[in-house]
Write an enzyme that holds these catalytic residues in place. Structure first.
Site, PDB file in Angstrom:
ATOM      1  N   HIS A 130       0.854  -1.191   0.000  1.00  0.00           N
ATOM      2  CA  HIS A 130       0.000   0.000   0.000  1.00  0.00           C
ATOM      3  C   HIS A 130       0.889   1.240   0.000  1.00  0.00           C
ATOM      4  O   HIS A 130       2.110   1.145   0.136  1.00  0.00           O
ATOM      5  CB  HIS A 130      -0.899   0.008   1.236  1.00  0.00           C
ATOM      6  CG  HIS A 130      -0.140   0.124   2.519  1.00  0.00           C
ATOM      7  ND1 HIS A 130       0.602  -0.927   3.055  1.00  0.00           N
ATOM      8  CD2 HIS A 130       0.049   1.178   3.381  1.00  0.00           C
ATOM      9  CE1 HIS A 130       1.176  -0.535   4.171  1.00  0.00           C
ATOM     10  NE2 HIS A 130       0.876   0.736   4.395  1.00  0.00           N
ATOM     11  N   ASP A 159       0.882   5.285   1.879  1.00  0.00           N
ATOM     12  CA  ASP A 159       0.304   5.831   3.109  1.00  0.00           C
ATOM     13  C   ASP A 159      -0.603   7.047   2.905  1.00  0.00           C
ATOM     14  O   ASP A 159      -1.344   7.405   3.819  1.00  0.00           O
ATOM     15  CB  ASP A 159       1.421   6.198   4.096  1.00  0.00           C
ATOM     16  CG  ASP A 159       2.043   4.967   4.732  1.00  0.00           C
ATOM     17  OD1 ASP A 159       1.388   3.901   4.715  1.00  0.00           O
ATOM     18  OD2 ASP A 159       3.172   5.066   5.234  1.00  0.00           O
ATOM     19  N   HIS A 207       4.733  -0.014  -0.174  1.00  0.00           N
ATOM     20  CA  HIS A 207       5.468  -0.850   0.774  1.00  0.00           C
ATOM     21  C   HIS A 207       4.521  -1.803   1.482  1.00  0.00           C
ATOM     22  O   HIS A 207       3.298  -1.632   1.435  1.00  0.00           O
ATOM     23  CB  HIS A 207       6.193   0.017   1.813  1.00  0.00           C
ATOM     24  CG  HIS A 207       5.269   0.907   2.589  1.00  0.00           C
ATOM     25  ND1 HIS A 207       4.806   2.115   2.105  1.00  0.00           N
ATOM     26  CD2 HIS A 207       4.693   0.749   3.820  1.00  0.00           C
ATOM     27  CE1 HIS A 207       4.000   2.673   2.999  1.00  0.00           C
ATOM     28  NE2 HIS A 207       3.910   1.858   4.039  1.00  0.00           N
ATOM     29  N   ARG A 211       6.894  -9.530  16.387  1.00  0.00           N
ATOM     30  CA  ARG A 211       7.588  -8.390  15.776  1.00  0.00           C
ATOM     31  C   ARG A 211       6.979  -7.105  16.340  1.00  0.00           C
ATOM     32  O   ARG A 211       5.796  -6.844  16.155  1.00  0.00           O
ATOM     33  CB  ARG A 211       7.408  -8.446  14.259  1.00  0.00           C
ATOM     34  CG  ARG A 211       7.973  -7.275  13.450  1.00  0.00           C
ATOM     35  CD  ARG A 211       7.470  -7.464  12.025  1.00  0.00           C
ATOM     36  NE  ARG A 211       8.074  -6.585  11.047  1.00  0.00           N
ATOM     37  CZ  ARG A 211       7.616  -5.390  10.721  1.00  0.00           C
ATOM     38  NH1 ARG A 211       6.569  -4.888  11.357  1.00  0.00           N
ATOM     39  NH2 ARG A 211       8.203  -4.685   9.769  1.00  0.00           N
TER      40      ARG A 211
END
Length: 618
Positions: free
Chosen positions: A490, A492, A562, A572
């Site tokens: 996508h 931002d 990204h 994570r």
């Protein structure tokens, strides 16, 4: 009237008398003239409204012109030379200050020591005097001047419904012509640019060239004036003068930091039209873009090449302009040189600015990451800080926080947990987590903001749009044969359309976001690499392995699609940050957190606690 006068009124009258009677004074204080005009308005004395208000506007402009002239002259007379020492630096600073004070006092007399309230300054910035003027000229039956005043006010206050209606009425009045609707406060560089664009769009390229060239000259002139006005006492952001207990060197350093910040804001200010919060994007480079096309249309390829090369100083490697340069070089059979650009940097450059903190290390720049407006940094925070933030995350995050309560907003194969800065501060206040850890989250996000703002050479303040402490955990038993991503590809601030090779800057995208950053807290998991792709959302251009203290930063547009590869084992954790250059879209919870921190720093009592407003996030 009862014959009594307030102390403030007596003092204002005294100052005005001094200003009028002093031999050295050539200018009456504009705030006193403004006050006299307002008083005359409420008495119905419209002749004096015009007299005092026009005088106030003239005085305000002359004070500004005088400060600019004196500061530029004194900088030239007392330059910083290459031989630098503490004593030499202090000597130049003191001589400049004395020069400016003497120069300004000689030119405007008592105005040089007269302090104007911030409210009055803001009234002049918002063009409030023109509202009074248009009503006064209307009462005095001077509709042409009323129309000009109304138009000037409306340019900076386009939401003012009544003024919009007044303008429509003036258009129908006898004796009022189109040329009477002028902006008396129009800035020369913006006026020339707008006129040039109008001619260009009509195909009148020769006339457009003259006006674009004029706009460039006026821009640099306005930039010099704006920077000169920064050479004055500054407000210390985040400091209370009464509590300021730093050494002389720290005070001097803070002052010049604020001056530099003010000068950076000049770029934003010069590109912002009256009545608007956001600047025109790519404003200065756009002049050279228009110029190269205009010169091309009139077959002046030498100048077209020069302007194209100048544009590339701001946007190095930009594909379409590089193609234009290649065409001009091939046609002319020789190369050219760009024009001298007197601004050291502008939004849109590839980066490479200071990293602010000594420990922060550059790992890869845009070129190494195969894109534009990208950077990879290490040691933004320490191992100990990573550990503290991970413990904080385990204590305060909740499933789906910030994502409308959905447990797994991006994939059913991972558990998603997050928390905001304000929520962690509330937990600290309630004693559920150490306040030191909650404060650390606040502090390291500010550290990240400063690094991004500095590295990308942004000539404007970068504001928080959203800040999220987030962990993604692989769900045991659901990792076999996974073919999805932890976070799909996508952009931002726009809607990625791989088939059309476009990124549409429209709702529901967060179109106001300008820069993004991910600060990682650990690397002891499998999968979870951050990836950049082409616009097709398939071709990977760069991959980043998360590590404690590593941060990837990038511009938020379609140039940087990204995503995150699947986390197949372990957890994570990262701090996700989005930033905006538009203060209108600052993060509300961040502003509330700022108030909490300020209260803590001043040992204030919180009162009834904090109200949390969860923010949805895509």
């Amino acid at each position: 009237m009862d014959g009594t006068f307030s102390p403030a009124a007596i003092f204002s009258a005294f100052l005005l008398t001094v200003a009028l009677s002093s031999p050295a004074a050539s200018l009456e204080p504009y705030d006193l003239l403004y006050d006299s005009a307002v008083q005359a308005f409420y008495k119905g004395d419209y002749t004096n409204v015009v007299r005092y208000m026009e005088g106030a506007l003239g005085s305000y402009k002359e004070v500004r012109r005088t400060k600019v002239r004196c500061r530029l002259r004194c900088q030239d007379q007392h330059p910083f030379d290459e031989t630098f020492s503490d004593l030499r630096f202090a000597d130049v600073v003191l001589r400049r200050a004395a020069c400016m004070n003497t120069c300004i006092e000689e030119k405007i007399g008592t105005q040089s020591v007269h302090k104007v309230s911030e409210d009055v300054v803001q009234d002049f910035h918002r063009r409030i005097p023109y509202n009074y003027l248009q009503l006064a000229y209307q009462k005095l039956k001077q509709p042409d001047k009323a129309a000009a005043a109304a138009h000037t006010y409306f340019q900076a206050n386009p939401e003012h419904v009544e003024m919009d209606q007044n303008l429509e009425q003036y258009k129908d009045l006898q004796g009022v012509e189109e040329e009477h609707f002028v902006d008396r406060e129009a800035r020369p560089h913006q006026r020339s640019f707008a006129a040039a664009v109008s001619l260009y769009e009509k195909g009148e390229h020769e006339g457009a060239i003259a006006l674009f060239e004029e706009a460039v000259v006026e821009y640099y002139k306005a930039d010099s004036e704006c920077r000169a006005l920064c050479q004055w006492p500054q407000r210390f952001e985040g400091h209370d003068y009464l509590r300021y207990r730093y050494s002389l060197h720290e005070v001097v350093s803070d002052h010049f930091t604020q001056v530099l910040h003010c000068e950076h804001e000049c770029v934003r200010d010069l590109a912002t039209r009256p009545g608007r919060l956001s600047p025109m994007e790519n404003y200065l480079p756009l002049h050279y873009d228009y110029l190269q096309f205009a010169y091309f249309h009139v077959d002046r390829l030498e100048e077209a090449l020069q302007c194209s090369l100048t544009y590339l100083l701001f946007h190095e490697g930009e594909e379409s302009m590089t193609d234009n340069v290649d065409y001009y070089r091939e046609t002319l059979a020789h190369d050219g040189k760009p024009r001298e650009v007197r601004i050291c940097c502008s939004r849109g450059m590839v980066g490479g600015g200071p990293l602010v903190y000594d420990d922060v290390q550059l790992v890869q720049n845009s070129a190494a990451l195969n894109g534009t407006q990208r950077v990879l940094l290490d040691h933004v925070i320490s191992e100990e800080e990573c550990s503290d933030l991970r413990r904080l995350a385990h204590a305060v995050t909740m499933a789906g926080d910030g994502y409308r309560g959905r447990m797994s907003p991006h994939t059913p194969n991972e558990k998603f947990e997050g928390a905001t800065v304000l929520k962690t501060l509330q937990y600290g206040y309630e004693g559920r987590v150490p306040m030191r850890s909650a404060r650390l989250f606040y502090d390291i996000s500010e550290r990240a903001r400063r690094v991004i703002e500095s590295y990308f050479l942004l000539n404007a303040t970068l504001h928080f749009s959203y800040t999220h402490l987030v962990c993604r955990t692989a769900i045991t038993g659901q990792q076999d044969h996974r073919n999805d991503l932890s976070h799909p590809i996508h952009a931002d601030n726009c809607l990625l359309d791989p088939e059309a090779n476009e990124c549409w800057k429209e709702a529901p995208a967060y179109t106001y976001r300008d820069y993004s950053a991910l600060l990682y807290l650990n690397g002891d998991f499998e999968g979870g690499e951050f990836i950049f792709t082409e616009m097709d959302a398939k071709t990977v251009t760069a991959s980043v392995k998360p590590l404690c203290g590593r941060m990837v930063g990038f511009s938020s547009g379609g140039e940087n699609p990204h995503g995150v590869k699947a986390v197949t084992s372990g957890q994570r954790c990262a701090v996700a940050l989005w930033f905006t250059l538009d203060p209108l879209f600052r993060e509300l919870e961040r502003l509330q957190a700022d108030e909490v921190i300020q209260a803590l720093d001043t040992q204030s009592v919180w009162g009834q606690g904090l109200n949390i407003n969860p923010k949805d996030e895509l």
